[in-house]
Motif scaffolding. Structure first.
Motif, PDB file in Angstrom:
ATOM      1  N   ASP A   1       0.754  -0.931  -0.021  1.00  0.00           N
ATOM      2  CA  ASP A   1       0.088  -0.066   0.113  1.00  0.00           C
ATOM      3  C   ASP A   1       0.917   1.270  -0.049  1.00  0.00           C
TER       4      ASP A   1
ATOM      5  N   ASN B   1       0.362   4.203   0.230  1.00  0.00           N
ATOM      6  CA  ASN B   1      -0.306   5.355   0.906  1.00  0.00           C
ATOM      7  C   ASN B   1       0.706   5.527   2.475  1.00  0.00           C
ATOM      8  N   VAL B   2       1.475   4.549   2.657  1.00  0.00           N
ATOM      9  CA  VAL B   2       2.241   4.379   3.842  1.00  0.00           C
ATOM     10  C   VAL B   2       3.078   5.446   3.685  1.00  0.00           C
TER      11      VAL B   2
ATOM     12  N   ASN C   1      -1.519   4.525  -4.591  1.00  0.00           N
ATOM     13  CA  ASN C   1      -1.651   3.352  -5.442  1.00  0.00           C
ATOM     14  C   ASN C   1      -2.403   3.632  -6.650  1.00  0.00           C
TER      15      ASN C   1
ATOM     16  N   THR D   1       0.083  -3.536   5.610  1.00  0.00           N
ATOM     17  CA  THR D   1       0.126  -2.205   6.262  1.00  0.00           C
ATOM     18  C   THR D   1       0.562  -1.945   7.578  1.00  0.00           C
ATOM     19  N   HIS D   2       0.481  -0.768   8.024  1.00  0.00           N
ATOM     20  CA  HIS D   2       0.508  -0.538   9.426  1.00  0.00           C
ATOM     21  C   HIS D   2      -0.321  -1.309  10.304  1.00  0.00           C
TER      22      HIS D   2
ATOM     23  N   THR E   1      -1.495  -4.549   9.918  1.00  0.00           N
ATOM     24  CA  THR E   1      -0.869  -5.581   9.798  1.00  0.00           C
ATOM     25  C   THR E   1       0.017  -5.747  11.136  1.00  0.00           C
TER      26      THR E   1
ATOM     27  N   TYR F   1      10.067  -2.557   1.886  1.00  0.00           N
ATOM     28  CA  TYR F   1       8.859  -1.994   2.457  1.00  0.00           C
ATOM     29  C   TYR F   1       8.336  -2.516   3.764  1.00  0.00           C
TER      30      TYR F   1
ATOM     31  N   ILE G   1       7.932   0.081   7.139  1.00  0.00           N
ATOM     32  CA  ILE G   1       6.535   0.087   7.952  1.00  0.00           C
ATOM     33  C   ILE G   1       6.725  -0.222   9.510  1.00  0.00           C
TER      34      ILE G   1
ATOM     35  N   ARG H   1       6.442   2.268  12.485  1.00  0.00           N
ATOM     36  CA  ARG H   1       5.562   2.064  13.232  1.00  0.00           C
ATOM     37  C   ARG H   1       5.924   2.007  14.876  1.00  0.00           C
TER      38      ARG H   1
END
Length: 581
Positions: free
Chosen positions: A264, A266-267, A314, A373-374, A376, A410, A414, A418
Motif C-alpha cells: 500500500d 499510502n504508507v 496506489n 500495512t501498519h 498488519t 517495504y 513500515i 510503526r
C-alpha cells in the motif's frame, strides 16, 4: 544430587596460575567423556571453606610414553614392530582456562592447588546466575544443552533480543534448523508474573527464501497450534502455486491463514520523498549521485498530494490518466519546481520501470483488500503470532531479487515507522517483534565484498539496527557468509549464534564477536551440525557458550525444507538378471 566422587573427572596438577591449570584426566573420563570446549568446575577446600572455579577445557592431550620422540622404543617403531599396549603408561591431560569464581567472588586471586578436583556440572539451575547471569524473575528460554552434557539447558535472556541477533553458518551446519528451535521456544515462554506462572510469546515476522519457516505454517495447519501463537499467517505472491502445495492433513483451513502479499503506497503519503528514493533505488540500485532526481520526484509527489490531485498513491500508478499527469509534470513541472531535461528523462525511466514491475508484471498493488500495512503490524504485536513471507519458488514464482529487496524494504520501512510511533505514543506501551531475515546478505549487503548491485533495503535495515533496539524492534539476520553482510548492521548485533562457517569468514567472525576463547575459535570451521557457539548479551554473564541443539528434542517441528528424495525420482532400469534372461 549425585555423589561427588561420581562427578570427578580429573585432578589438578602442579604449576597452575590464576588463568590456566593442567588436569590429569581420570581413567573413566578418558576417550570422550571430557571434550574440548566443555565447561567444568574446579573445586578445592581452603581455610575459608569450599571454593569453586568455573573452567573451560581448552585442549586435551593423550600421552603414550612408548611413542615419545626419541624414546626408548624409537628403533622398534622405525622398524614397524607392534608395540604392546602394556609396555608403558598411557593417559590424558587437559589444559583448562579458568574463567571466574562461582558461588562468591568472581575474581580468582590465587590458583588452584595440586590435588584439587575437577568435576562435571550436575545442576545448572544452581549455577544459573554464575554461568548465564540470570536471576529469579528474568525472562529466559532453554535453548539446547551445554556441549558434553545430556540435560543441562542453556538459558537465553529474552530481554536481550532488541539488541539484535546474528546467526552464522554454511549450508548443512544446522543454522536454519536451530533457528527453528529458537522460534519454538519464543512461541511458548514460561514466566512467573505476580507470583504465578504465565505463558508469553514473542511475535515474529520471517523472510523465508527456502521454506524453513513455511514448515511452521504447515505444522500450524496440520496440528492446529504452534506453542502459544494464536495464528501463523503465510504471505505469498501467487495463491495458485501456494495452494498446490497445501499439506494433506489439515486441522485448520489453510485458506484462512494464507494471504496474497500486496503493498500500500499510502504508507509513504506523509513522506513522499521516501517513496521517490525507493523508486530511484529500485531502478538504479542506489540514490547516491541522484539526489536531484529524488528531490524533484519527491516534490512532484508532494505537490499532487497537497493539491489533492491524488488521494491515493496506489491509484496514481494504477490509473493511466493520473500516471500520465505525473509524467506531464515531470516534463513541465509546476511553478516552484525546477527539473532539468536530462533529470526528467531519468525520472521517467525510473517511474516506468517501477510501474511496469510493481503494477503490470507482478501485481503488487490493488490485487487484495488486505495489503500489508501498519494495521498488519498492529494486529501482530497486539494479539501475537507469526508471519511468514514466503519467497520460495511456490510462494513467489519468478520473482527477481531486486523485487524481493523492495518487498523487504517495504516491510522494514513500515516496521521502523510503526515502532517509532509506539515509543512516542505514551498510551500504547512497550511493543516487541523479532524480524527474521534469511540470506541477509541479499538485503543488507556489504557492497565492498558482495557485488550484488542492489541495496534497496540496506539503509532502512541500518536504521533498525542502530535505533530499533530503543523501540523493541529486533533484527535477527541469518547468513552463510557473514563478511558479505553490511558491516554497520552486523556491528549493531550483540548476540551471535555461530555454526560451522567457511574458512574465509573465520577472521571476520573473530573480529565482529570481539574474540572467542581459543578452544572455540579453533572449532569455527569444524563444528558438527547442531552445535552452536553462543556469545553476546543473550548470555548475560558474558560467557561464550558451546551448545548442542538436540534433534527432535529441542525442536519438535520436522524440517522438510531442502529435503530431496533422490531415489524416488530416479527412473527404474533393467536388472542384470533380467538382461541375462
Amino acid at each position: 544430587m549425585p555423589n561427588e566422587k561420581n562427578k570427578v573427572i580429573g585432578t589438578i596438577l602442579s604449576g597452575g596460575s590464576t588463568s590456566k591449570a593442567i588436569c590429569q584426566v581420570m581413567m573413566d573420563a578418558e576417550r570422550g567423556t571430557l571434550k574440548e570446549g566443555m565447561l567444568v568446575i574446579v573445586r578445592s577446600y581452603t581455610k575459608e571453606g569450599k571454593r569453586e572455579i568455573l573452567a573451560r577445557v581448552e585442549t586435551i592431550k593423550p600421552i603414550d610414553e612408548s611413542y615419545e620422540p626419541g624414546g626408548f622404543l624409537t628403533e622398534a617403531i622405525r622398524k614397524g614392530m607392534t608395540i604392546p599396549s602394556d609396555v608403558s603408561r598411557r593417559f590424558e591431560i587437559a589444559e583448562l582456562e579458568l574463567l571466574f569464581g562461582i558461588g562468591g567472588s568472581r575474581d580468582i586471586r590465587f590458583p588452584p592447588m595440586a590435588g584439587d578436583k575437577v568435576l562435571l556440572i550436575d545442576d545448572i539451575k544452581a549455577l544459573a546466575t554464575d554461568v548465564f547471569g540470570v536471576k529469579e524473575g528474568d525472562m529466559v528460554v532453554e535453548y539446547g544443552v551445554l556441549e558434553g552434557y545430556e540435560d543441562l539447558p542453556v538459558l537465553l535472556d529474552i530481554e536481550s533480543l532488541p539488541m539484535h541477533v546474528a546467526v552464522f553458518g554454511i549450508t548443512g551446519s544446522g543454522k536454519s534448523y536451530n533457528m527453528g528451535a529458537l522460534i519454538e521456544k519464543l512461541a511458548k515462554i514460561k514466566w512467573r508474573e505476580n507470583g504465578r506462572e504465565t505463558v508469553k510469546h514473542f511475535p515474529v515476522i520471517a523472510i523465508d527464501p527456502n521454506g524453513d519457516y513455511v514448515d511452521y505454517w504447515d505444522h500450524f495447519i496440520m496440528n492446529g497450534n504452534l506453542g502459544a501463537y494464536p495464528k501463523v499467517t503465510r504471505y505469498v505472491f501467487s495463491l495458485t502455486s501456494a495452494q498446490f502445495a497445501f499439506p494433506t492433513k489439515q486441522v485448520r483451513n489453510p485458506n484462512d491463514f494464507l494471504k496474497l502479499f500486496n503493498v500500500d503506497l499510502n504508507v509513504f503519503k506523509n513522506s513522499p520523498r521516501d517513496l521517490a528514493e525507493a523508486i530511484i533505488t529500485y531502478y538504479a540500485g542506489d540514490v547516491a549521485g541522484r539526489e536531484l532526481q529524488a528531490s524533484a520526484l519527491g516534490a512532484l509527489l508532494k505537490h499532487m498530494i497537497d493539491r489533492r490531485i491524488i488521494d491515493d498513491l496506489n491509484t496514481l500508478f494504477i490509473n493511466k490518466r493520473l500516471y500520465e499527469q505525473l509524467y506531464h509534470f515531470v516534463e513541465l513541472p509546476p511553478e516552484g519546481i525546477t527539473i532539468h531535461p536530462q533529470t526528467a528523462d531519468a525520472i521517467q525511466r525510473q517511474l516506468d520501470t517501477f510501474r511496469r514491475d510493481i503494477v503490470e508484471n507482478y501485481g503488487l498493488i490493488g490485487k487484495t483488500r488486505e495489503p500489508f500495512t501498519h494495521s498488519t503490524v498492529d494486529e501482530l504485536v497486539n494479539n501475537g503470532g507469526m508471519v511468514v513471507v514466503d519467497f520460495t519458488v511456490s510462494g513467489a514464482p519468478g520473482y527477481p531479487l531486486h523485487l524481493k529487496q523492495f518487498i523487504v524494504y517495504y516491510i522494514a520501512y513500515i516496521l521502523f515507522k510503526r515502532f517509532v510511533e509506539y515509543k512516542t505514543t505514551k498510551q500504547v506501551g512497550q511493543k516487541s517483534l523479532l524480524f527474521v531475515i534469511e540470506e541477509a546478505q541479499n538485503y543488507c549487503p556489504n557492497l565492498a565484498e558482495y557485488k550484488i548491485g542492489y541495496s534497496l533495503a540496506r539503509d532502512v535495515l541500518q536504521q533498525i539496527a542502530t535505533q530499533g533496539r530503543k523501540f523493541g524492534l529486533c533484527l535477527c539476520l541469518l547468513t552463510q557468509r557473514p563478511s558479505y553482510v553490511d558491516p554497520v548492521v552486523i556491528s549493531m548485533c550483540n548476540t551471535f549464534l555461530i555454526h560451522r562457517i567457511a574458512p574465509g569468514d573465520e577472521s571476520f567472525v573473530k573480529k565482529v564477536t570481539g574474540g572467542l576463547p581459543t578452544s572455540l575459535e579453533k572449532r569455527l570451521t569444524k563444528l558438527d551440525a547442531g552445535n552452536v557457539i553462543i556469545t553476546g548479551q543473550a548470555i548475560k554473564s558474558g560467557l561464550p557458550i558451546l551448545a548442542r541443539i538436540r534433534m527432535n528434542i529441542d525442536r519438535k517441528v520436522e524440517q522438510k525444507a531442502g529435503k530431496i528424495e533422490i531415489a524416488q525420482g530416479l527412473p527404474s532400469g533393467i536388472s542384470e538378471e533380467s538382461y541375462a534372461r
